[in-house]
Design an enzyme around this catalytic site. Structure first.
Site, mmCIF file in Angstrom:
data_model
loop_
_atom_site.group_PDB
_atom_site.id
_atom_site.type_symbol
_atom_site.label_atom_id
_atom_site.label_comp_id
_atom_site.label_asym_id
_atom_site.label_seq_id
_atom_site.Cartn_x
_atom_site.Cartn_y
_atom_site.Cartn_z
ATOM 1 C CG ASP A 116 -1.878 0.650 1.601
ATOM 2 O OD1 ASP A 116 -2.320 1.286 0.483
ATOM 3 O OD2 ASP A 116 -1.823 1.825 2.483
ATOM 4 C CE1 TYR A 243 -4.981 7.085 2.505
ATOM 5 C CE2 TYR A 243 -5.254 6.577 5.169
ATOM 6 C CZ TYR A 243 -5.310 6.218 3.973
ATOM 7 O OH TYR A 243 -5.228 4.927 4.192
ATOM 8 C CG HIS A 303 -5.430 -2.586 -1.327
ATOM 9 N ND1 HIS A 303 -4.469 -2.070 -1.980
ATOM 10 C CD2 HIS A 303 -5.480 -2.192 -0.033
ATOM 11 C CE1 HIS A 303 -3.871 -1.195 -1.654
ATOM 12 N NE2 HIS A 303 -4.193 -0.809 -0.480
#
Length: 325
Positions: A116, A243, A303
């Protein structure tokens, strides 16, 4: 449902052989899980909503193949100390921490395996310190050159990254639930093959019904482990990095990542639905930045392909390590 072999189930019984240490790094104590004593070292870098524990299958496998496996919790994640000001944490901090961990363990060179968003610190570390990197393996996310985030031009405001970048919004959304339920919901969302997007009057956590079952390969015991670790750390640093840090500026050397590299993608990974991502990978454009890249696709993979199909991923990983050690 994926069925693990008897040999692999026996391997899982070695979990209690993983050692847990703390390393003083840049004024913080960072938690590091470790197993194996081989001369070649593999450093595992997790994503979100993961923690060192996400690499349990791979750590046991590479240690059994003769490698030394190290998996830190990033600063502000899991058992590692949180920075004094989580809202100022950065990818650069994570990169500096990787360097400090290698130096602390007196490791001159290592393979980096990242999941990720861990692909960013792994590849940028390889940019900055190529002499310290034997190879790079990423799962779910390829090399992406640093640039301002533009998803707001292509995706609605309910796109989960846009929501989580908004100060206070994710904190309020997550704050309605305990840490275990937040992790549960994100695992369910990220296991699908569609990008999580909320409606205007809806929050991201509302996208998962309480009755929705966990993925078949993710147990209640796994969820308990994740929940306990995030209950300790909270989500403040995790929301900041990655983020709220995607626009961070990097003065990277003007060169390609020449280290041997492997990208493992599940064909059902929702990341393929990010604007331009599938073309970037399948067309080979990514190799303009990482010329020695191999790409492997797992047809049913999501994922979390390393937890969903650990034996397949372990074999791909060990083959890569053996080829380039």
């Amino acid at each position: 449902m994926y069925v693990w072999s008897d040999a692999y189930l026996a391997c899982l019984k070695l979990m209690d052989q993983i050692e847990h240490k703390y390393v003083e790094v840049n004024s913080l104590k960072l938690h590091v899980a470790e197993i194996g004593t081989g001369p070649s070292v593999v450093v595992f870098l997790h994503g979100f909503p993961e923690i060192w524990y996400t690499w349990r299958h791979q750590m046991l496998a590479v240690a059994g193949a003769g490698y030394r496996a190290i998996a830190p919790d990033y600063r502000g994640y899991g058992l590692s100390d949180s920075p004094p000001q989580p809202e100022k944490a950065s990818f650069r901090d994570f990169i500096n921490d990787i360097l400090a961990i290698l130096d602390s363990f007196e490791i001159p060179k290592a393979f980096l395996v990242a999941k990720d968003f861990g692909a960013r610190p792994a590849y940028f570390f390889a940019h900055l310190y190529p002499e310290r990197v034997s190879g790079v393996v990423t799962l779910g996310v390829p090399y992406v050159p640093p640039a301002p985030m533009t998803y707001d031009k292509y995706l609605p405001e309910g796109f989960y990254i846009l929501r989580w970048r908004e100060p206070g919004r994710a904190e309020a959304d997550f704050g309605r639930l305990d840490a275990k339920t937040v992790v549960r919901n994100v695992y369910i969302l990220f296991s699908k093959n569609e990008i999580p997007i909320a409606a205007e009057n809806q929050e991201i956590m509302d996208l998962v019904e309480p009755s929705t079952p966990l993925p078949s390969w993710f147990t209640e015991e796994d969820l308990e482990a994740y929940g306990a670790l995030y209950a300790k750390s909270g989500f403040s640093t995790a929301l900041q990095v990655p983020y709220r840090s995607f626009d961070e500026e990097f003065n990277l050397p003007d060169r390609k990542v020449e280290a041997p590299a492997l990208l493992i993608m599940g064909e059902k990974d929702y990341v393929f639905k990010f604007p331009g991502m599938e073309e970037f990978i399948r067309s080979g454009q990514v190799k303009n930045f990482v010329p020695n890249l191999e790409i492997t696709y797992l047809p049913e993979g999501t994922h979390f392909v390393h937890e969903q199909f650990p034996e397949q991923v372990n074999q791909l990983l060990i083959d890569f390590l053996n080829k380039h050690k």
